[in-house]
Design a protein around this motif. Structure first.
Motif, PDB file in Angstrom:
ATOM      1  N   MET A   1       0.836  -1.193   0.000  1.00 18.95           N
ATOM      2  CA  MET A   1       0.000   0.000   0.000  1.00 18.95           C
ATOM      3  C   MET A   1       0.880   1.256   0.000  1.00 18.95           C
ATOM      4  SD  MET A   1      -3.040   0.942   2.641  1.00 18.95           S
ATOM      5  CE  MET A   1      -2.474   2.242   3.695  1.00 18.95           C
ATOM      6  N   ASN A   2       0.622   2.162  -0.912  1.00 17.51           N
ATOM      7  CA  ASN A   2       1.355   3.421  -0.975  1.00 17.51           C
ATOM      8  C   ASN A   2       0.756   4.414   0.009  1.00 17.51           C
ATOM      9  OD1 ASN A   2       3.526   3.344  -2.631  1.00 17.51           O
ATOM     10  ND2 ASN A   2       2.441   3.977  -4.472  1.00 17.51           N
ATOM     11  N   THR A   3       1.599   4.997   0.828  1.00 13.69           N
ATOM     12  CA  THR A   3       1.105   6.020   1.747  1.00 13.69           C
ATOM     13  C   THR A   3       1.609   7.377   1.280  1.00 13.69           C
ATOM     14  OG1 THR A   3       2.998   5.698   3.209  1.00 13.69           O
ATOM     15  CG2 THR A   3       0.988   4.475   3.746  1.00 13.69           C
ATOM     16  N   LYS A   4       0.815   8.367   1.554  1.00 11.38           N
ATOM     17  CA  LYS A   4       1.137   9.745   1.182  1.00 11.38           C
ATOM     18  C   LYS A   4       1.784  10.421   2.390  1.00 11.38           C
ATOM     19  CE  LYS A   4      -1.627  12.591  -1.686  1.00 11.38           C
ATOM     20  NZ  LYS A   4      -2.910  13.209  -1.954  1.00 11.38           N
ATOM     21  N   PRO A   5       2.873  11.163   2.192  1.00 11.16           N
ATOM     22  CA  PRO A   5       3.449  11.879   3.335  1.00 11.16           C
ATOM     23  C   PRO A   5       2.511  12.986   3.817  1.00 11.16           C
ATOM     24  CG  PRO A   5       4.569  12.489   1.302  1.00 11.16           C
ATOM     25  CD  PRO A   5       3.576  11.405   0.955  1.00 11.16           C
ATOM     26  N   VAL A  23      -3.171  20.501   8.762  1.00 15.92           N
ATOM     27  CA  VAL A  23      -2.501  19.300   8.256  1.00 15.92           C
ATOM     28  C   VAL A  23      -2.643  19.300   6.735  1.00 15.92           C
ATOM     29  CG1 VAL A  23      -4.527  17.787   8.464  1.00 15.92           C
ATOM     30  CG2 VAL A  23      -2.252  16.803   8.598  1.00 15.92           C
ATOM     31  N   THR A  24      -1.627  18.791   6.031  1.00 11.54           N
ATOM     32  CA  THR A  24      -1.648  18.781   4.570  1.00 11.54           C
ATOM     33  C   THR A  24      -0.688  17.718   4.043  1.00 11.54           C
ATOM     34  OG1 THR A  24      -1.384  20.148   2.595  1.00 11.54           O
ATOM     35  CG2 THR A  24       0.162  20.556   4.384  1.00 11.54           C
ATOM     36  N   SER A  25      -0.875  17.355   2.810  1.00  3.65           N
ATOM     37  CA  SER A  25       0.080  16.450   2.158  1.00  3.65           C
ATOM     38  C   SER A  25       1.075  17.251   1.312  1.00  3.65           C
ATOM     39  CB  SER A  25      -0.653  15.434   1.284  1.00  3.65           C
ATOM     40  OG  SER A  25      -1.375  16.103   0.267  1.00  3.65           O
ATOM     41  N   ASN A  26       0.810  18.544   1.103  1.00  2.00           N
ATOM     42  CA  ASN A  26       1.696  19.391   0.303  1.00  2.00           C
ATOM     43  C   ASN A  26       1.921  20.713   1.035  1.00  2.00           C
ATOM     44  OD1 ASN A  26       2.920  21.094  -1.582  1.00  2.00           O
ATOM     45  ND2 ASN A  26       1.847  20.162  -3.302  1.00  2.00           N
ATOM     46  N   LEU A  27       2.969  20.739   1.856  1.00  2.00           N
ATOM     47  CA  LEU A  27       3.204  21.896   2.724  1.00  2.00           C
ATOM     48  C   LEU A  27       3.529  23.167   1.943  1.00  2.00           C
ATOM     49  CD1 LEU A  27       3.305  22.925   5.621  1.00  2.00           C
ATOM     50  CD2 LEU A  27       5.701  22.212   5.703  1.00  2.00           C
ATOM     51  N   VAL A  28       4.317  23.054   0.884  1.00  2.00           N
ATOM     52  CA  VAL A  28       4.676  24.239   0.101  1.00  2.00           C
ATOM     53  C   VAL A  28       3.417  24.883  -0.475  1.00  2.00           C
ATOM     54  CG1 VAL A  28       5.898  25.080  -1.940  1.00  2.00           C
ATOM     55  CG2 VAL A  28       6.992  23.409  -0.456  1.00  2.00           C
ATOM     56  N   GLN A  29       2.587  24.069  -1.091  1.00  2.00           N
ATOM     57  CA  GLN A  29       1.344  24.584  -1.696  1.00  2.00           C
ATOM     58  C   GLN A  29       0.416  25.181  -0.648  1.00  2.00           C
ATOM     59  OE1 GLN A  29      -0.771  21.767  -4.191  1.00  2.00           O
ATOM     60  NE2 GLN A  29      -2.692  22.813  -3.866  1.00  2.00           N
ATOM     61  N   ARG A  30       0.243  24.474   0.476  1.00  2.00           N
ATOM     62  CA  ARG A  30      -0.685  24.956   1.511  1.00  2.00           C
ATOM     63  C   ARG A  30      -0.184  26.239   2.144  1.00  2.00           C
ATOM     64  NH1 ARG A  30      -4.820  22.298   3.927  1.00  2.00           N
ATOM     65  NH2 ARG A  30      -5.020  21.633   1.777  1.00  2.00           N
ATOM     66  N   ALA A  31       1.111  26.312   2.446  1.00  2.00           N
ATOM     67  CA  ALA A  31       1.667  27.533   3.044  1.00  2.00           C
ATOM     68  C   ALA A  31       1.512  28.709   2.069  1.00  2.00           C
ATOM     69  CB  ALA A  31       3.125  27.329   3.430  1.00  2.00           C
ATOM     70  N   TYR A  32       1.737  28.456   0.790  1.00  2.00           N
ATOM     71  CA  TYR A  32       1.558  29.490  -0.236  1.00  2.00           C
ATOM     72  C   TYR A  32       0.109  29.990  -0.235  1.00  2.00           C
ATOM     73  CZ  TYR A  32       1.248  31.758  -4.789  1.00  2.00           C
ATOM     74  OH  TYR A  32       1.026  32.673  -5.796  1.00  2.00           O
ATOM     75  N   ALA A  56       7.040  16.758   9.802  1.00  2.00           N
ATOM     76  CA  ALA A  56       6.798  15.905   8.636  1.00  2.00           C
ATOM     77  C   ALA A  56       6.562  14.468   9.087  1.00  2.00           C
ATOM     78  CB  ALA A  56       8.001  15.963   7.707  1.00  2.00           C
ATOM     79  N   TYR A  57       5.656  13.799   8.403  1.00  2.00           N
ATOM     80  CA  TYR A  57       5.328  12.405   8.673  1.00  2.00           C
ATOM     81  C   TYR A  57       5.358  11.614   7.379  1.00  2.00           C
ATOM     82  CZ  TYR A  57       3.904  13.933  13.265  1.00  2.00           C
ATOM     83  OH  TYR A  57       3.914  14.460  14.534  1.00  2.00           O
ATOM     84  N   ASP A  58       5.731  10.341   7.480  1.00  2.00           N
ATOM     85  CA  ASP A  58       5.746   9.466   6.308  1.00  2.00           C
ATOM     86  C   ASP A  58       4.340   9.158   5.823  1.00  2.00           C
ATOM     87  OD1 ASP A  58       8.520   9.326   6.325  1.00  2.00           O
ATOM     88  OD2 ASP A  58       8.530   7.575   7.647  1.00  2.00           O
ATOM     89  N   ASP A  59       3.377   9.260   6.750  1.00  2.00           N
ATOM     90  CA  ASP A  59       2.003   8.876   6.445  1.00  2.00           C
ATOM     91  C   ASP A  59       1.046  10.006   6.829  1.00  2.00           C
ATOM     92  OD1 ASP A  59      -0.377   7.473   6.036  1.00  2.00           O
ATOM     93  OD2 ASP A  59      -0.184   6.291   7.857  1.00  2.00           O
ATOM     94  N   LEU A  60       0.196  10.407   5.893  1.00  2.00           N
ATOM     95  CA  LEU A  60      -0.763  11.487   6.133  1.00  2.00           C
ATOM     96  C   LEU A  60      -1.672  11.182   7.320  1.00  2.00           C
ATOM     97  CD1 LEU A  60      -1.903  14.217   5.249  1.00  2.00           C
ATOM     98  CD2 LEU A  60      -3.315  13.016   3.585  1.00  2.00           C
ATOM     99  N   GLU A  61      -2.034   9.920   7.500  1.00  2.00           N
ATOM    100  CA  GLU A  61      -2.896   9.550   8.641  1.00  2.00           C
ATOM    101  C   GLU A  61      -2.205   9.832   9.975  1.00  2.00           C
ATOM    102  OE1 GLU A  61      -6.136   8.914   9.098  1.00  2.00           O
ATOM    103  OE2 GLU A  61      -6.188   9.463   6.990  1.00  2.00           O
ATOM    104  N   GLU A  62      -0.893   9.571  10.029  1.00  2.00           N
ATOM    105  CA  GLU A  62      -0.124   9.889  11.246  1.00  2.00           C
ATOM    106  C   GLU A  62      -0.186  11.387  11.520  1.00  2.00           C
ATOM    107  OE1 GLU A  62       3.940   8.373  12.008  1.00  2.00           O
ATOM    108  OE2 GLU A  62       3.582   7.204  10.184  1.00  2.00           O
ATOM    109  N   ALA A  63      -0.020  12.171  10.467  1.00  2.00           N
ATOM    110  CA  ALA A  63      -0.071  13.633  10.600  1.00  2.00           C
ATOM    111  C   ALA A  63      -1.446  14.066  11.094  1.00  2.00           C
ATOM    112  CB  ALA A  63       0.263  14.302   9.269  1.00  2.00           C
ATOM    113  N   ARG A  64      -2.504  13.444  10.573  1.00  2.00           N
ATOM    114  CA  ARG A  64      -3.863  13.790  11.017  1.00  2.00           C
ATOM    115  C   ARG A  64      -4.074  13.455  12.490  1.00  2.00           C
ATOM    116  NH1 ARG A  64      -6.487  11.658   5.523  1.00  2.00           N
ATOM    117  NH2 ARG A  64      -6.535  13.636   4.421  1.00  2.00           N
ATOM    118  N   ARG A  65      -3.522  12.321  12.924  1.00  2.00           N
ATOM    119  CA  ARG A  65      -3.631  11.956  14.351  1.00  2.00           C
ATOM    120  C   ARG A  65      -2.935  12.998  15.215  1.00  2.00           C
ATOM    121  NH1 ARG A  65      -3.513   6.685  12.396  1.00  2.00           N
ATOM    122  NH2 ARG A  65      -1.247   6.530  12.365  1.00  2.00           N
ATOM    123  N   ARG A  66      -1.743  13.421  14.791  1.00  2.00           N
ATOM    124  CA  ARG A  66      -0.988  14.429  15.548  1.00  2.00           C
ATOM    125  C   ARG A  66      -1.754  15.753  15.591  1.00  2.00           C
ATOM    126  NH1 ARG A  66       2.608  16.003  19.447  1.00  2.00           N
ATOM    127  NH2 ARG A  66       4.224  17.365  18.637  1.00  2.00           N
TER     128      ARG A  66
END
Length: 97
Positions: A1-5, A23-32, A56-66
């Motif tokens: 399974m591919n996970t999104k950072p 929380v985001t999967s694309n920090l540069v875009q979101r910060a912009y 930064a997290y390897d998995d978007l779900e981890e980031a959402r939990r945080r």
């Protein structure tokens, strides 16, 4: 399974000012988007345009939990986190490019 950072981040209006946690999967875009007022809502209404902290997290779900965990935090704890990692409250956006 591919996970999104994923990234958990804090935007701020100014030092010790209003902050926005997200929380985001694309920090540069979101910060912009935040910097240029392209996202309607709290961060735009309160002019939270400076990226002052992120993790930064390897998995978007981890980031959402945080993010969910940190949403329950006192404001003071978030400010301490920023101060510890970015004592000058510099806008970290340029460090991403």
């Amino acid at each position: 399974m591919n996970t999104k950072p994923g990234f958990v981040y804090l935007m701020a209006k100014k030092r010790n000012g209003t902050t926005y946690l997200g929380v985001t999967s694309n920090l540069v875009q979101r910060a912009y988007q935040h910097r240029n007022g392209l996202i309607e809502g709290f961060s735009k209404d309160n002019e939270c345009k400076m990226l002052v902290w992120y993790e930064a997290y390897d998995d978007l779900e981890e980031a959402r939990r945080r993010e969910r965990q940190m949403k329950k935090w006192k404001r003071e704890w978030k400010l301490e986190l920023i101060e510890k990692n970015n004592p000058q409250w510099k806008d970290l956006f340029d460090t991403l490019l």
